[in-house]
Write a protein that holds these residues in place. Structure first.
Motif, short mmCIF file in Angstrom:
data_model
loop_
_atom_site.label_atom_id
_atom_site.label_comp_id
_atom_site.label_asym_id
_atom_site.label_seq_id
_atom_site.Cartn_x
_atom_site.Cartn_y
_atom_site.Cartn_z
N PRO A 217 0.80 -1.24 0.00
CA PRO A 217 0.00 0.00 0.00
C PRO A 217 0.82 1.28 0.00
N ARG A 218 2.12 1.22 0.32
CA ARG A 218 2.93 2.43 0.35
C ARG A 218 3.61 2.72 -0.98
N LEU A 219 3.47 1.83 -1.93
CA LEU A 219 4.08 2.02 -3.24
C LEU A 219 3.14 2.79 -4.15
N THR A 220 3.59 3.93 -4.66
CA THR A 220 2.77 4.68 -5.62
C THR A 220 2.62 3.88 -6.90
N ALA A 221 1.39 3.77 -7.39
CA ALA A 221 1.15 2.91 -8.55
C ALA A 221 0.07 3.49 -9.45
N ALA A 222 0.16 3.13 -10.72
CA ALA A 222 -0.87 3.44 -11.71
C ALA A 222 -0.91 2.30 -12.70
N VAL A 223 -2.05 2.13 -13.34
CA VAL A 223 -2.23 1.06 -14.32
C VAL A 223 -2.72 1.66 -15.62
N VAL A 224 -2.19 1.17 -16.73
CA VAL A 224 -2.69 1.52 -18.06
C VAL A 224 -3.29 0.27 -18.66
N LEU A 225 -4.57 0.30 -18.99
CA LEU A 225 -5.27 -0.85 -19.56
C LEU A 225 -5.70 -0.52 -20.97
N ARG B 173 -7.13 -0.89 -2.78
CA ARG B 173 -6.53 0.43 -2.57
C ARG B 173 -6.83 1.40 -3.70
N ALA B 174 -7.69 0.99 -4.63
CA ALA B 174 -8.20 1.88 -5.70
C ALA B 174 -7.08 2.49 -6.53
N VAL B 175 -6.16 1.66 -7.01
CA VAL B 175 -5.12 2.14 -7.91
C VAL B 175 -5.77 2.65 -9.19
N PRO B 176 -5.52 3.89 -9.61
CA PRO B 176 -6.20 4.43 -10.79
C PRO B 176 -5.79 3.71 -12.07
N VAL B 177 -6.77 3.46 -12.92
CA VAL B 177 -6.56 2.80 -14.21
C VAL B 177 -6.83 3.83 -15.30
N TYR B 178 -5.87 3.99 -16.21
CA TYR B 178 -5.97 4.96 -17.29
C TYR B 178 -6.05 4.23 -18.63
N ARG B 179 -6.55 4.95 -19.65
CA ARG B 179 -6.65 4.38 -20.99
C ARG B 179 -5.38 4.59 -21.79
N GLU B 180 -4.65 5.67 -21.51
CA GLU B 180 -3.44 5.97 -22.28
C GLU B 180 -2.28 6.19 -21.32
N HIS B 181 -1.08 5.79 -21.78
CA HIS B 181 0.09 5.90 -20.91
C HIS B 181 0.45 7.35 -20.60
N ASP B 182 0.23 8.26 -21.58
CA ASP B 182 0.62 9.64 -21.33
C ASP B 182 -0.24 10.29 -20.25
N ARG B 183 -1.50 9.91 -20.16
CA ARG B 183 -2.36 10.45 -19.11
C ARG B 183 -1.89 9.96 -17.74
N ALA B 184 -1.51 8.70 -17.65
CA ALA B 184 -1.03 8.16 -16.39
C ALA B 184 0.28 8.83 -15.96
N ILE B 185 1.21 8.98 -16.90
CA ILE B 185 2.52 9.56 -16.57
C ILE B 185 2.37 11.03 -16.19
N ARG B 186 1.50 11.74 -16.90
CA ARG B 186 1.27 13.15 -16.56
C ARG B 186 0.70 13.28 -15.16
N ALA B 187 -0.23 12.39 -14.79
CA ALA B 187 -0.80 12.43 -13.45
C ALA B 187 0.27 12.12 -12.40
N LEU B 188 1.14 11.14 -12.69
CA LEU B 188 2.23 10.83 -11.78
C LEU B 188 3.19 12.00 -11.64
#
Length: 409
Positions: A357-365, A378-393
């Motif tokens: 739970p302490r590891l920052t994470a995102a998923v691209v599906l 822990r409700a890890v956010p799932v994004y449609r595109e990698h650039d949206r996930a990386i920008r959020a990170l």
């Protein structure tokens, strides 16, 4: 705060028929399960949508914390005077009004000790199960969550609420702001355990210095987000106050999901793991462009396991990254095809991420269902595109860097 947890709400205005603003406000409150009392006030005193009506504010059976004015703006001034005489502390005017009428209403409210929201509001929302307040005319019913929303513009407020709900970000509350944002709201958000981040749209703050001080105080404890297209005088205040500036609604919603549901990154090292092949290479390049550092290529971490990777293999790779100590952030990339089962891969991935739970994470599906917005408990956010996930990170990392540079006191 009485505004977001009113004991009782009075509605004055048009409410004789379906579609009338007052009628729909009464329905919205009742259908959402509002825990307080609802008092329709109309000349006939007849029930509205099954709720007993009253002829005047002075006839109400108990104290009221919020008055909703849903009638013509020309009648609002007199209603505000009655509200002041009845000791109602907050009033919200739904209908639009010209600048002159708006100034008149502000003056009347000030003279009678009523805090005014509007004119031009579309409503107020608090998803706390102890309150269940939906005093809005919005068709959007967001899931409860940790994001508080506030906007001076009614149209921007509707759009904010719709975007975050569509992208799967849970909402704690929505508050319409007047010309002078109430700094008492910031105190409430600072202390409210349900609020984990705040998204603001301010197009004409009256006291920029007060806003900057209040925003700084809130940002030091919780992320504050805004859209870059607000009033130009707010822009120089954002960076020193640690406010996350997004260029549009989608970017704001993406960043909010990361900041609300994930731990802040402990550093800038990002590992890209999954079955995405060349797409993972593109994502890795984008991450470097945003200032992230990739793990040592000679290490044991495989960037891509290939399209034939099984759910256990993906889970094992993510587990190795999580336990290896070489990454502060993991970006898991899953590509669904006819020869694999995206749901099984997502389940395996979620089980591993829940164990860290302490590891920052995102998923691209990619190639999976469009209605999957989060993974695991822990409700890890799932994004449609990698650039949206990386920008959020990247937004999360910049906010973390700013916050850690603050003096300890």
């Amino acid at each position: 705060m009485p505004l977001l947890a009113p004991r009782a709400i009075a509605i004055v205005g048009a409410m004789q028929h379906h579609g009338d603003a007052g009628y729909e406000m009464v329905r919205a409150l009742c259908e959402y399960g509002y825990r307080g009392r609802v008092h329709p006030v109309l000349e006939s005193g007849v029930p509205v949508s099954g709720v007993p009506g009253h002829r005047a504010l002075c006839d109400l059976p108990g104290p009221v914390d919020l008055l909703v004015i849903a009638g013509p703006s020309g009648q609002a001034a007199e209603v505000l005077r009655d509200a002041g005489k009845s000791g109602i502390p907050y009033a919200m005017v739904l209908g639009a009004a010209g600048a002159r009428r708006g100034r008149e209403l502000a003056r009347v409210a000030r003279e009678h000790g009523v805090h005014l929201l509007g004119p031009g509001c579309f409503g107020l929302l608090n998803t706390d199960p102890r309150v269940r307040l939906n005093a809005t005319l919005s068709r959007t019913h967001p899931t409860p969550g940790g994001l508080a929303l506030a906007a001076q513009s009614s149209a921007a407020g509707v759009a904010l609420l719709e975007h975050v709900a569509r992208d799967g970000c849970g909402v704690a509350s929505f508050v319409p702001l007047g010309d002078a944002p109430d700094c008492g709201l910031i105190d409430f958000w600072c202390d409210d355990p349900h609020t984990r981040a705040v998204a603001l749209y301010l197009n004409s703050p009256a006291d920029h210095a007060a806003f900057a001080r209040a925003a700084f105080r809130l940002s030091a404890r919780k992320p504050v987000l805004t859209i870059a297209g607000g009033h130009p005088r707010t822009v120089p205040l954002c960076t020193p106050a640690g406010i996350v500036r997004a260029t549009g609604l989608d970017e704001l919603a993406d960043a909010a999901r990361m900041l609300v549901d994930q731990p802040l990154p402990s550093g800038n090292r990002i590992a890209v793991v999954g079955n995405a092949g060349g797409l993972a290479e593109i994502a890795a390049g984008a991450a470097e462009a945003y200032g992230f550092a990739l793990p040592d290529p000679a290490g044991a971490h495989p960037m891509s396991l290939g399209p034939d990777a099984t759910p256990p293999e993906i889970a094992e790779a993510v587990e190795a990254v999580a336990c290896g100590g070489g990454a502060d952030i993991v970006l898991a990339m899953i590509v669904g095809t006819r020869t694999n089962v995206p749901a099984a891969m997502m389940t395996a991935l979620a089980d591993v991420l829940d164990d860290h739970p302490r590891l920052t994470a995102a998923v691209v599906l990619t190639g999976g269902p469009d209605d999957v917005h989060r993974a695991g408990a822990r409700a890890v956010p799932v994004y449609r595109e990698h650039d949206r996930a990386i920008r959020a990170l990247a937004h999360a990392h910049r906010y973390t860097t700013w916050r850690r540079a603050l003096p300890r006191d």
